[in-house]
Motif scaffolding. Sequence first.
Motif, PDB file in Angstrom:
ATOM      1  N   PHE A   1       0.837  -1.209   0.000  1.00 40.60           N
ATOM      2  CA  PHE A   1       0.000   0.000   0.000  1.00 40.60           C
ATOM      3  C   PHE A   1       0.870   1.257   0.000  1.00 40.60           C
ATOM      4  CE2 PHE A   1      -3.562  -2.528   2.201  1.00 40.60           C
ATOM      5  CZ  PHE A   1      -4.235  -2.738   1.016  1.00 40.60           C
ATOM      6  N   GLU A   2       1.897   1.266   0.840  1.00 40.27           N
ATOM      7  CA  GLU A   2       2.751   2.453   0.927  1.00 40.27           C
ATOM      8  C   GLU A   2       3.489   2.725  -0.378  1.00 40.27           C
ATOM      9  OE1 GLU A   2       3.823   2.885   5.630  1.00 40.27           O
ATOM     10  OE2 GLU A   2       5.074   1.509   4.458  1.00 40.27           O
ATOM     11  N   LYS A   3       4.026   1.698  -0.981  1.00 43.39           N
ATOM     12  CA  LYS A   3       4.788   1.886  -2.222  1.00 43.39           C
ATOM     13  C   LYS A   3       3.892   2.300  -3.381  1.00 43.39           C
ATOM     14  CE  LYS A   3       8.740  -0.990  -1.151  1.00 43.39           C
ATOM     15  NZ  LYS A   3       9.486  -2.203  -1.443  1.00 43.39           N
ATOM     16  N   LYS A   4       2.784   1.594  -3.548  1.00 38.70           N
ATOM     17  CA  LYS A   4       1.900   1.883  -4.688  1.00 38.70           C
ATOM     18  C   LYS A   4       1.157   3.210  -4.521  1.00 38.70           C
ATOM     19  CE  LYS A   4       2.408  -1.912  -7.166  1.00 38.70           C
ATOM     20  NZ  LYS A   4       3.003  -1.896  -8.489  1.00 38.70           N
ATOM     21  N   LEU A   5       0.768   3.526  -3.290  1.00 37.53           N
ATOM     22  CA  LEU A   5      -0.032   4.732  -3.057  1.00 37.53           C
ATOM     23  C   LEU A   5       0.808   5.936  -2.639  1.00 37.53           C
ATOM     24  CD1 LEU A   5      -3.041   3.083  -1.182  1.00 37.53           C
ATOM     25  CD2 LEU A   5      -2.914   3.761  -3.603  1.00 37.53           C
ATOM     26  N   GLU A   6       2.105   5.701  -2.378  1.00 37.53           N
ATOM     27  CA  GLU A   6       3.018   6.762  -1.939  1.00 37.53           C
ATOM     28  C   GLU A   6       2.501   7.461  -0.678  1.00 37.53           C
ATOM     29  OE1 GLU A   6       3.867   9.261  -5.331  1.00 37.53           O
ATOM     30  OE2 GLU A   6       4.819   7.605  -6.413  1.00 37.53           O
ATOM     31  N   VAL A   7       2.238   6.634   0.339  1.00 34.51           N
ATOM     32  CA  VAL A   7       1.750   7.107   1.632  1.00 34.51           C
ATOM     33  C   VAL A   7       2.516   6.376   2.734  1.00 34.51           C
ATOM     34  CG1 VAL A   7      -0.590   7.564   0.773  1.00 34.51           C
ATOM     35  CG2 VAL A   7      -0.056   5.330   1.774  1.00 34.51           C
ATOM     36  N   SER A   8       2.336   6.835   3.955  1.00 31.55           N
ATOM     37  CA  SER A   8       2.758   6.088   5.134  1.00 31.55           C
ATOM     38  C   SER A   8       1.474   5.529   5.736  1.00 31.55           C
ATOM     39  CB  SER A   8       3.449   7.020   6.128  1.00 31.55           C
ATOM     40  OG  SER A   8       3.758   6.327   7.311  1.00 31.55           O
ATOM     41  N   SER A   9       1.508   4.281   6.187  1.00 29.05           N
ATOM     42  CA  SER A   9       0.278   3.685   6.712  1.00 29.05           C
ATOM     43  C   SER A   9       0.562   2.769   7.888  1.00 29.05           C
ATOM     44  CB  SER A   9      -0.453   2.915   5.611  1.00 29.05           C
ATOM     45  OG  SER A   9       0.313   1.800   5.179  1.00 29.05           O
ATOM     46  N   THR A  10      -0.473   2.529   8.664  1.00 19.93           N
ATOM     47  CA  THR A  10      -0.418   1.567   9.760  1.00 19.93           C
ATOM     48  C   THR A  10      -1.760   0.860   9.809  1.00 19.93           C
ATOM     49  OG1 THR A  10       0.131   1.266  12.099  1.00 19.93           O
ATOM     50  CG2 THR A  10      -1.137   3.241  11.532  1.00 19.93           C
ATOM     51  N   SER A  11      -1.741  -0.406  10.147  1.00 20.30           N
ATOM     52  CA  SER A  11      -2.968  -1.206  10.149  1.00 20.30           C
ATOM     53  C   SER A  11      -3.303  -1.708  11.538  1.00 20.30           C
ATOM     54  CB  SER A  11      -2.819  -2.412   9.210  1.00 20.30           C
ATOM     55  OG  SER A  11      -2.705  -1.997   7.880  1.00 20.30           O
ATOM     56  N   ARG A  12      -4.596  -1.909  11.750  1.00 17.55           N
ATOM     57  CA  ARG A  12      -5.094  -2.504  12.982  1.00 17.55           C
ATOM     58  C   ARG A  12      -6.167  -3.526  12.611  1.00 17.55           C
ATOM     59  NH1 ARG A  12      -1.350   0.301  14.077  1.00 17.55           N
ATOM     60  NH2 ARG A  12      -1.049   1.640  15.881  1.00 17.55           N
ATOM     61  N   ASN A  13      -6.235  -4.613  13.385  1.00 15.65           N
ATOM     62  CA  ASN A  13      -7.307  -5.578  13.137  1.00 15.65           C
ATOM     63  C   ASN A  13      -8.623  -5.015  13.663  1.00 15.65           C
ATOM     64  OD1 ASN A  13      -7.693  -6.349  15.927  1.00 15.65           O
ATOM     65  ND2 ASN A  13      -5.881  -7.643  15.744  1.00 15.65           N
ATOM     66  N   TRP A  14      -9.722  -5.592  13.211  1.00 21.71           N
ATOM     67  CA  TRP A  14     -11.027  -5.026  13.540  1.00 21.71           C
ATOM     68  C   TRP A  14     -11.353  -5.138  15.027  1.00 21.71           C
ATOM     69  CZ3 TRP A  14     -12.912  -1.539  10.625  1.00 21.71           C
ATOM     70  CH2 TRP A  14     -14.165  -1.005  10.934  1.00 21.71           C
ATOM     71  N   LYS A  15     -10.830  -6.150  15.697  1.00 25.76           N
ATOM     72  CA  LYS A  15     -11.056  -6.256  17.148  1.00 25.76           C
ATOM     73  C   LYS A  15     -10.416  -5.072  17.860  1.00 25.76           C
ATOM     74  CE  LYS A  15     -11.528 -11.244  17.261  1.00 25.76           C
ATOM     75  NZ  LYS A  15     -10.982 -12.518  17.739  1.00 25.76           N
ATOM     76  N   THR A  16      -9.214  -4.689  17.452  1.00 21.94           N
ATOM     77  CA  THR A  16      -8.546  -3.522  18.046  1.00 21.94           C
ATOM     78  C   THR A  16      -9.308  -2.245  17.715  1.00 21.94           C
ATOM     79  OG1 THR A  16      -6.385  -4.598  18.016  1.00 21.94           O
ATOM     80  CG2 THR A  16      -6.399  -2.180  18.066  1.00 21.94           C
ATOM     81  N   ILE A  17      -9.728  -2.104  16.472  1.00 23.28           N
ATOM     82  CA  ILE A  17     -10.502  -0.935  16.056  1.00 23.28           C
ATOM     83  C   ILE A  17     -11.782  -0.825  16.881  1.00 23.28           C
ATOM     84  CG2 ILE A  17     -11.873   0.016  14.136  1.00 23.28           C
ATOM     85  CD1 ILE A  17      -9.583  -1.085  12.283  1.00 23.28           C
ATOM     86  N   SER A  18     -12.442  -1.951  17.113  1.00 24.20           N
ATOM     87  CA  SER A  18     -13.681  -1.968  17.899  1.00 24.20           C
ATOM     88  C   SER A  18     -13.422  -1.585  19.350  1.00 24.20           C
ATOM     89  CB  SER A  18     -14.333  -3.351  17.834  1.00 24.20           C
ATOM     90  OG  SER A  18     -14.692  -3.653  16.509  1.00 24.20           O
ATOM     91  N   LYS A  19     -12.333  -2.080  19.921  1.00 22.73           N
ATOM     92  CA  LYS A  19     -11.988  -1.743  21.303  1.00 22.73           C
ATOM     93  C   LYS A  19     -11.658  -0.262  21.435  1.00 22.73           C
ATOM     94  CE  LYS A  19     -11.179  -2.487  25.634  1.00 22.73           C
ATOM     95  NZ  LYS A  19     -12.239  -2.833  26.580  1.00 22.73           N
ATOM     96  N   ILE A  20     -10.931   0.272  20.464  1.00 21.82           N
ATOM     97  CA  ILE A  20     -10.626   1.705  20.485  1.00 21.82           C
ATOM     98  C   ILE A  20     -11.917   2.517  20.391  1.00 21.82           C
ATOM     99  CG2 ILE A  20      -9.537   3.592  19.176  1.00 21.82           C
ATOM    100  CD1 ILE A  20      -7.294   1.521  18.482  1.00 21.82           C
ATOM    101  N   GLN A  21     -12.849   2.074  19.560  1.00 20.09           N
ATOM    102  CA  GLN A  21     -14.147   2.753  19.456  1.00 20.09           C
ATOM    103  C   GLN A  21     -14.836   2.781  20.817  1.00 20.09           C
ATOM    104  OE1 GLN A  21     -15.527   4.419  17.098  1.00 20.09           O
ATOM    105  NE2 GLN A  21     -17.656   4.559  17.730  1.00 20.09           N
ATOM    106  N   GLU A  22     -14.800   1.665  21.509  1.00 17.02           N
ATOM    107  CA  GLU A  22     -15.402   1.575  22.843  1.00 17.02           C
ATOM    108  C   GLU A  22     -14.704   2.537  23.815  1.00 17.02           C
ATOM    109  OE1 GLU A  22     -15.222  -1.737  26.328  1.00 17.02           O
ATOM    110  OE2 GLU A  22     -15.745  -2.477  24.329  1.00 17.02           O
ATOM    111  N   LEU A  23     -13.381   2.547  23.815  1.00 17.29           N
ATOM    112  CA  LEU A  23     -12.628   3.419  24.710  1.00 17.29           C
ATOM    113  C   LEU A  23     -12.860   4.889  24.398  1.00 17.29           C
ATOM    114  CD1 LEU A  23      -9.266   1.449  24.836  1.00 17.29           C
ATOM    115  CD2 LEU A  23     -10.951   1.679  26.695  1.00 17.29           C
ATOM    116  N   LEU A  24     -12.970   5.242  23.129  1.00 18.47           N
ATOM    117  CA  LEU A  24     -13.233   6.626  22.741  1.00 18.47           C
ATOM    118  C   LEU A  24     -14.629   7.074  23.173  1.00 18.47           C
ATOM    119  CD1 LEU A  24     -11.777   6.934  19.142  1.00 18.47           C
ATOM    120  CD2 LEU A  24     -11.146   8.312  21.112  1.00 18.47           C
ATOM    121  N   SER A  25     -15.554   6.132  23.268  1.00 21.86           N
ATOM    122  CA  SER A  25     -16.943   6.462  23.581  1.00 21.86           C
ATOM    123  C   SER A  25     -17.197   6.571  25.082  1.00 21.86           C
ATOM    124  CB  SER A  25     -17.874   5.418  22.970  1.00 21.86           C
ATOM    125  OG  SER A  25     -17.743   5.439  21.563  1.00 21.86           O
ATOM    126  N   ASN A  26     -16.232   6.108  25.884  1.00 22.49           N
ATOM    127  CA  ASN A  26     -16.415   6.182  27.349  1.00 22.49           C
ATOM    128  C   ASN A  26     -16.169   7.578  27.865  1.00 22.49           C
ATOM    129  OD1 ASN A  26     -17.043   3.483  27.502  1.00 22.49           O
ATOM    130  ND2 ASN A  26     -14.933   2.858  27.927  1.00 22.49           N
TER     131      ASN A  26
END
Length: 180
Positions: A155-180
């Motif tokens: 993704f970084e090479k083809k799109l010329e960006v810097s990126s980081t990935s998270r699995n959906w369980k982590t994304i969901s937990k962060i959503q929960e923490l942000l909502s508290n």
Amino acid sequence: MRYIALLRGINVGGHKKILMKDLRDLLEKSKLLNNIETYIQSGNIIFESKKSDIENLQKEIHTYIYNKYHFEVSVQIYNKEEWDYFFKNNPFLEENELHINRLYGTFMDKCPSEQNITLLEKVDFSPDTYQIDNNLIYTYYANGAGRSKMTNTVFEKKLEVSSTSRNWKTISKIQELLSN
């Protein structure tokens, strides 16, 4: 305002090791952030700040980390509204046959150009698939992320960006923490 900061490439394979407790202590002492929480060792920081200039916040967090640990770490910050949008608009969640543990989100530091998106579309990642939405990539790894040609590096090479990935369980937990 509540924010999430995603750090790229820390605590992976023993490289760029940062204990989250030490990171919290460092950022608390900086007085840059308030009510700091971290989630797992992959560099997810939920915090509040009176500052609204996200680009400046990213630079300041980057500088504090660099000055303490002497290595470069990419920092991406999203406000709660941006995270809510990302969380609620995953096009793959509507497909009943998908395994949630094969869903990921890739966060890019900027929106890729149309030209680079077209170049990426020429790459055959099947059976894996992705969908780009501004500076976000929703990804589904049919056989798991560890076996895929569809990686952050591609993704970084083809799109010329810097990126980081998270699995959906982590994304969901962060959503929960942000909502508290």
